[in-house]
Design an enzyme around this catalytic site. Structure first.
Site, PDB file in Angstrom:
ATOM      1  N   ILE A  29       0.847  -1.196   0.000  1.00 10.26           N
ATOM      2  CA  ILE A  29       0.000   0.000   0.000  1.00 10.26           C
ATOM      3  C   ILE A  29       0.879   1.241   0.000  1.00 10.26           C
ATOM      4  O   ILE A  29       1.851   1.320   0.744  1.00 10.26           O
ATOM      5  CB  ILE A  29      -0.916   0.018   1.245  1.00 10.26           C
ATOM      6  CG1 ILE A  29      -1.784  -1.241   1.286  1.00 10.26           C
ATOM      7  CG2 ILE A  29      -1.780   1.274   1.269  1.00 10.26           C
ATOM      8  CD1 ILE A  29      -2.575  -1.413   2.563  1.00 10.26           C
ATOM      9  N   CYS A  30       0.522   2.174  -0.854  1.00  4.04           N
ATOM     10  CA  CYS A  30       1.088   3.522  -0.798  1.00  4.04           C
ATOM     11  C   CYS A  30      -0.058   4.483  -1.109  1.00  4.04           C
ATOM     12  O   CYS A  30      -1.206   4.053  -1.173  1.00  4.04           O
ATOM     13  CB  CYS A  30       2.283   3.685  -1.741  1.00  4.04           C
ATOM     14  SG  CYS A  30       1.897   3.688  -3.497  1.00  4.04           S
ATOM     15  N   GLY A  31       0.225   5.730  -1.313  1.00  4.16           N
ATOM     16  CA  GLY A  31      -0.850   6.697  -1.541  1.00  4.16           C
ATOM     17  C   GLY A  31      -1.760   6.329  -2.699  1.00  4.16           C
ATOM     18  O   GLY A  31      -2.973   6.222  -2.546  1.00  4.16           O
TER      19      GLY A  31
END
Length: 105
Positions: A29-31
Site C-alpha cells: 500500500i502507498c498513496g
C-alpha cells in the site's frame, strides 16, 4: 500512517520475502498504489498489480499467478480494501494448480 514512512522501505522487503519463497503473497500500500506496484515489480519473481475491484483481484491470481496486490491508501476506502484483500487471498492460481498436478507452466 506516518508521513515520514517511505513505501519502498516496506514494499521491497515484502517483495524479497516473496522472491525467497518465505511467504506466498503480499499486500503493498502507498498513496496511489502505483509506486508500491512499480517497486514490487523490480524484484524478480514478483508479480504485482494495482487493483481497484474484486474481479481483477481474483482473476489476477487465477490466470496470471499474481502474488502481490497493490492498493492506494488514498484511493481505496477501508471497506473496499478489506474486500479486495479477502478476494485476493481466497483466489487460487491455475498456474500453481497446474504445476502441482505435473502440468508444465
Amino acid at each position: 500512517m506516518d508521513p515520514d514512512d517511505d513505501y519502498p522501505d516496506f514494499v521491497l522487503p515484502l517483495a524479497a520475502a516473496i522472491a525467497r519463497e518465505e511467504i506466498d503473497r503480499g499486500v503493498a500500500i502507498c498513496g496511489s498504489g502505483v509506486g508500491a506496484c512499480v517497486a514490487a515489480n523490480k524484484v524478480a519473481g514478483v508479480r504485482a498489480c494495482l487493483i481497484h475491484e474484486t474481479f481483477s483481484a481474483q482473476q489476477g491470481v487465477e490466470d496470471d499467478d499474481l502474488n502481490v496486490i497493490c492498493l492506494g491508501g488514498l484511493v481505496v476506502g477501508p471497506a473496499a480494501a478489506w474486500e479486495l484483500v479477502r478476494t485476493f487471498l481466497a483466489a487460487r492460481s491455475a498456474a500453481r494448480r497446474a504445476s502441482v498436478a505435473g502440468w508444465p507452466r
